[in-house]
Design an enzyme around this catalytic site. Sequence first.
Site, PDB file in Angstrom:
ATOM      1  N   ILE A   1     -24.409  36.590  37.455  1.00 53.65           N
ATOM      2  CA  ILE A   1     -23.891  36.473  38.862  1.00 53.65           C
ATOM      3  C   ILE A   1     -22.650  36.685  39.007  1.00 53.65           C
ATOM      4  O   ILE A   1     -21.964  37.598  39.779  1.00 53.65           O
ATOM      5  CB  ILE A   1     -24.599  35.629  39.378  1.00 53.65           C
ATOM      6  CG1 ILE A   1     -26.241  35.711  39.590  1.00 53.65           C
ATOM      7  CG2 ILE A   1     -24.189  35.395  40.929  1.00 53.65           C
ATOM      8  CD1 ILE A   1     -26.910  34.655  40.245  1.00 53.65           C
ATOM      9  N   GLY A   2     -21.759  36.037  38.332  1.00 55.59           N
ATOM     10  CA  GLY A   2     -20.370  35.891  38.652  1.00 55.59           C
ATOM     11  C   GLY A   2     -19.604  37.293  38.302  1.00 55.59           C
ATOM     12  O   GLY A   2     -18.947  37.541  38.984  1.00 55.59           O
TER      13      GLY A   2
ATOM     14  N   TYR B   1     -31.245  17.999  37.672  1.00 55.48           N
ATOM     15  CA  TYR B   1     -30.776  19.171  38.268  1.00 55.48           C
ATOM     16  C   TYR B   1     -30.363  19.306  39.724  1.00 55.48           C
ATOM     17  O   TYR B   1     -29.538  20.008  40.189  1.00 55.48           O
ATOM     18  CB  TYR B   1     -31.548  20.343  37.526  1.00 55.48           C
ATOM     19  CG  TYR B   1     -31.178  21.606  37.919  1.00 55.48           C
ATOM     20  CD1 TYR B   1     -29.918  22.331  37.766  1.00 55.48           C
ATOM     21  CD2 TYR B   1     -31.984  22.390  38.858  1.00 55.48           C
ATOM     22  CE1 TYR B   1     -29.890  23.520  38.208  1.00 55.48           C
ATOM     23  CE2 TYR B   1     -31.747  23.702  39.357  1.00 55.48           C
ATOM     24  CZ  TYR B   1     -30.535  24.274  38.965  1.00 55.48           C
ATOM     25  OH  TYR B   1     -30.284  25.666  39.409  1.00 55.48           O
TER      26      TYR B   1
ATOM     27  N   LYS C   1     -27.156  20.359  41.597  1.00 55.87           N
ATOM     28  CA  LYS C   1     -26.969  21.778  42.357  1.00 55.87           C
ATOM     29  C   LYS C   1     -26.689  21.305  43.751  1.00 55.87           C
ATOM     30  O   LYS C   1     -26.188  21.825  44.428  1.00 55.87           O
ATOM     31  CB  LYS C   1     -28.438  22.539  42.061  1.00 55.87           C
ATOM     32  CG  LYS C   1     -28.252  23.989  42.404  1.00 55.87           C
ATOM     33  CD  LYS C   1     -27.340  24.508  41.480  1.00 55.87           C
ATOM     34  CE  LYS C   1     -26.902  25.777  41.719  1.00 55.87           C
ATOM     35  NZ  LYS C   1     -25.781  26.522  40.729  1.00 55.87           N
TER      36      LYS C   1
END
Length: 420
Positions: free
Chosen positions: A22-23, A168, A172
């Site tokens: 994605i980056g 997680y 996040k």
Amino acid sequence: MLQNTGKLAGCTLFITGASRGIGKAIALKAARDGANIVIAAKTAEPHPKLPGTIYTAADEVEAAGGKALPCIVDIRDEQQIGAAVQKAVETFGGIDILVNNASAISLTGTLETPMKKVDLMLGINLRGTYLTSKTVIPHLLKSRSPHILNLSPPLNLNPVWFKNHTAYTMAKYGMSMCVLGMAEEFRGQIAVNALWPKTAIQTAAMDMLGGDGVGKQCRKADIIADAAYAILSKPKDYTGHFLVDEDVLKAHGVMDFDQYAVQPGHPLLPDFFLDEAPETLVKQLEEHGAKPAFKPSSSSSSSTPHSGGPIESTFDVIREVINEDVVKSTQGIYRFDLSGEHTGVWFLDLKSGSGTAGEGEPPSKADVVMMMDSSDFSKMFSGNLKPTMAFMSGKLRIKGDMALAIKLEKLMSRMNKAKL
């Protein structure tokens, strides 16, 4: 695909985790405008299982029409972040946009998650995002169109998203809390927003998590890149939003989403933290031999809405108080999903005209969905329960634009002083 408009030409983007996935997709989209891209990632040497390095990504950025600065960066390391930011400023004269994309994931329960993994996720997702933002912000304040975009989900306190991977989720949501806080702290100075995919995105991480066959249920990273481009092209007063890629693109006239699918026409895997269909997520993962990271709560059930005396009375007061000034200062549509004695769906439209409120679905898609017991709803609107306390205690779950949720609390305060 969303067409490039040239709005990012000459802008400098500092993107963490931009060597792949994605980056890199966001980097290439901006590069087509002629943007400068700082590729801040750890992979300098080819990885045996993961494609791409900061140098191969830099080559692709240059080929797409941008300028690239590859930097070896572990975002847990304050010195490495500082050095990369300084080098970016020396090379390009400043930084206009920060994309906090780097992330670590382990979908394991509390007893199965080694502290090394916990530290990794908190160190990259939460601390790394905070540290990178803190280091870049002084330079963003000098930009004419400064943005921070975190690749993180809406803050959804439905326990189903915690119970099987608490570490997680905490890590996040830490990224999302950075958005919530920094958007208000730097309102009017820097646009700070979050972006999350509606469906799973095909990346190396997804391939490892989902097992064989999961790829055909995914969309390509291009959909996130297009949505990010649309957000980063907006003025700095567009801030505090928790956005979903498909919604962003629909608002920009994109209706053909098959173009983003890995296999057009194949059913898509809904992403984590969005409550549209958690049962479907489990079923689809299991169909392809992958172990689901959660099971839907057995207490989840659908109920037929019906009117309740105290709820209707509360809305009678709300209707008396709302007016054009309230609508102008709020600009949001709220949906209330109530459980308990007075189960039902109610809405508050503070986006058009003089505002409307009542039972049933809102006239258009809600910006904020609030889920709570009907008794707590009555307490909240009568001033006996603060929304923030309800949220923190788990009595209130919120989906959507958290900034608008906060606005509603201010509105309640004014309403209670006037009427309740």
